[in-house]
Design a protein around this motif. Sequence first.
Motif, PDB file in Angstrom:
ATOM      1  N   VAL A 506       0.832  -1.203   0.000  1.00  8.74           N
ATOM      2  CA  VAL A 506       0.000   0.000   0.000  1.00  8.74           C
ATOM      3  C   VAL A 506       0.870   1.257   0.000  1.00  8.74           C
ATOM      4  O   VAL A 506       0.634   2.213  -0.760  1.00  8.74           O
ATOM      5  N   GLY A 507       1.897   1.261   0.845  1.00  9.73           N
ATOM      6  CA  GLY A 507       2.775   2.426   0.925  1.00  9.73           C
ATOM      7  C   GLY A 507       3.550   2.663  -0.361  1.00  9.73           C
ATOM      8  O   GLY A 507       3.630   3.797  -0.852  1.00  9.73           O
ATOM      9  N   GLY A 508       4.131   1.606  -0.918  1.00  5.51           N
ATOM     10  CA  GLY A 508       4.920   1.752  -2.135  1.00  5.51           C
ATOM     11  C   GLY A 508       4.083   2.200  -3.314  1.00  5.51           C
ATOM     12  O   GLY A 508       4.479   3.107  -4.067  1.00  5.51           O
ATOM     13  N   VAL A 509       2.937   1.594  -3.507  1.00  2.40           N
ATOM     14  CA  VAL A 509       2.059   1.980  -4.612  1.00  2.40           C
ATOM     15  C   VAL A 509       1.575   3.408  -4.434  1.00  2.40           C
ATOM     16  O   VAL A 509       1.487   4.186  -5.404  1.00  2.40           O
ATOM     17  N   SER A 510       1.267   3.807  -3.203  1.00  2.00           N
ATOM     18  CA  SER A 510       0.812   5.179  -2.949  1.00  2.00           C
ATOM     19  C   SER A 510       1.885   6.191  -3.351  1.00  2.00           C
ATOM     20  O   SER A 510       1.590   7.212  -3.988  1.00  2.00           O
ATOM     21  N   ILE A 511       3.135   5.913  -2.991  1.00  2.00           N
ATOM     22  CA  ILE A 511       4.218   6.848  -3.326  1.00  2.00           C
ATOM     23  C   ILE A 511       4.443   6.895  -4.832  1.00  2.00           C
ATOM     24  O   ILE A 511       4.687   7.969  -5.406  1.00  2.00           O
ATOM     25  N   LEU A 512       4.366   5.761  -5.505  1.00  2.00           N
ATOM     26  CA  LEU A 512       4.537   5.752  -6.964  1.00  2.00           C
ATOM     27  C   LEU A 512       3.382   6.473  -7.660  1.00  2.00           C
ATOM     28  O   LEU A 512       3.580   7.133  -8.686  1.00  2.00           O
ATOM     29  N   ILE A 513       2.174   6.359  -7.112  1.00  2.00           N
ATOM     30  CA  ILE A 513       1.055   7.144  -7.643  1.00  2.00           C
ATOM     31  C   ILE A 513       1.333   8.633  -7.455  1.00  2.00           C
ATOM     32  O   ILE A 513       1.044   9.459  -8.343  1.00  2.00           O
ATOM     33  N   ALA A 514       1.908   9.000  -6.301  1.00  2.00           N
ATOM     34  CA  ALA A 514       2.288  10.396  -6.068  1.00  2.00           C
ATOM     35  C   ALA A 514       3.305  10.853  -7.109  1.00  2.00           C
ATOM     36  O   ALA A 514       3.268  12.014  -7.559  1.00  2.00           O
ATOM     37  N   ALA A 515       4.211   9.961  -7.516  1.00  3.15           N
ATOM     38  CA  ALA A 515       5.193  10.308  -8.551  1.00  3.15           C
ATOM     39  C   ALA A 515       4.499  10.601  -9.874  1.00  3.15           C
ATOM     40  O   ALA A 515       4.864  11.549 -10.594  1.00  3.15           O
ATOM     41  N   VAL A 516       3.507   9.796 -10.217  1.00  6.23           N
ATOM     42  CA  VAL A 516       2.756  10.027 -11.458  1.00  6.23           C
ATOM     43  C   VAL A 516       2.017  11.361 -11.385  1.00  6.23           C
ATOM     44  O   VAL A 516       2.005  12.148 -12.352  1.00  6.23           O
ATOM     45  N   ILE A 517       1.401  11.652 -10.250  1.00  2.82           N
ATOM     46  CA  ILE A 517       0.702  12.928 -10.065  1.00  2.82           C
ATOM     47  C   ILE A 517       1.678  14.093 -10.212  1.00  2.82           C
ATOM     48  O   ILE A 517       1.372  15.108 -10.854  1.00  2.82           O
TER      49      ILE A 517
END
Length: 541
Positions: A506-517
């Motif tokens: 959950v944490g890793g995917v959330s941060i990578l989504i933040a990178a896309v944003i």
Amino acid sequence: MSTSSPAASTPAASPSRTAGGAEPDPANRAATIALACLGVFVSYLPVVGVSTALPVIQQALNASTVGLQWITDAFILPTAALLLSFGVLGDLHGRKKIYLSGLTLTVLGCLVALTAHGVAQVCVGQALTGVGTAALLPSTIGLISHVCPDHRVRARAIAAWTASLGLGLTLGPLFNGQILNHVGWRWIFLPTLVLGALIAVAGAFLLTDSRADRMRHLDVPGQLLAVIGITGVVFGVIEGGGTAGWGSTEVIVAFILAAVALVGFVAVELRSASPMFDVRLFRSRAFSGAAVVMGVTLFAQVGLVFTLSEYFGLVHHASTWDIGVRLIALNGFTVVLSPVVGRLMNRVAPSLLLLAGLVVAGIGALLVNVFKADTGTGEAALVIGVLGIGIALAMAPITAVTVDALPRRLAGTAGSANSALRQIGSALGPAVFGVILTNRTLATLPGHLAASGLSQADQGQVDGMVSNVGIQAGAFLHLSTDQSTGQALAAYGDSFTDALHTCALVGGVSILIAAVISLVLIGVRRTVAAEPAAEAVAVSA
């Protein structure tokens, strides 16, 4: 090409003024920056420090998982809910007064927690300290922006501010580890109390005051709606994942109140003549991207700190000192790399550093999935180090992007918004990750117990104890024989590690989504300027 906002040179972006109306004295710049950094350092000293001491507090006070989550969120909730209001109060009455008030509340909160004999009093102390932090964060950013009109100096000062925040997060567990090795858990609040008092005395004599160059008014309806909305969300998440359950009346009511309050907040702010936070600023793509990225990143970071602290304490039976040492890389790199990041922000786009940091941090979080119940300290340190390097590369740039996305006259607003999203994410992190830890551990425990070779009676005893008392109880199991106890502890460790892996995902995917944003909304431009929409709002404000 300059990284400062073009609006900084326009009349609408005139700098804030000192309390007496004069321009700031350059001779006091160093003292103001140093005191601002010390203020944010002392405000963040108890954050991870208290989190790493939770296993000890749980044993001493017989606290449940929900109780432990509330000890953490009792600090974060008022911080998130009151940040914007304290930003306005600083604009009105002077940031020095708010700064000193924040330190006073921090000292008072530590005193309450220092004398606590139950979870409720610890939560009250944490809440007072959280209110103090809500005053310190926007005031320190506002003070720095006032004495650093040059964007290059401001970038270095913001990097130092971020490093001070990271230093507080890093040293808190180490201080507490040494304290718990010699005296009781209550004394972990003493360092913050003493340092806060000393810094307040120094600030009263040395700090350069400033306030906004335009009159503002405290937005009472907006503040009340913000408090109800933020508290409702966090309360619903914690209680829904705890004993109450997602379908309980209080949880459903909390979420409904939160939704209504947050919608009402937006409506009130759009119509207010002096909004606490002008939501039209989200017309700026860079500002919007930085705000969302900050919230998501801190959600993952603080949630993972909470999870890893529990993992090392309950599965490895590490002391608070050992937990602090194992987590030092998570925030320590923010301190070590701060000078480098500050110089890099003047040579490459802060948004590019932000993107790189988020990608590295996301990979580091996903690597936590390699952890096992018996993972060694060295392997764990390497993985946590990758996560820490990513966070270090991202934190200062994201603050710089937020501040530079708006005219300089709105630096206090930008700093408040940055800190508010930081704290909202921080509040949701332990709440959501705590729910995941509990539910995933309980879901996988029966299977691991069945595979452990324990008798049916022992399996039922262990499963019942963990389900009824809380997942912390699994770390202190004692069955009829040493062999049975060892098998039960091994099964518990495997179940908890499964839950850790889910949190890491959950944490890793959330941060990578933040990178896309970040890539989509901020981009990798050399200059993050105040965009026309944001500048138009600033001119009309």
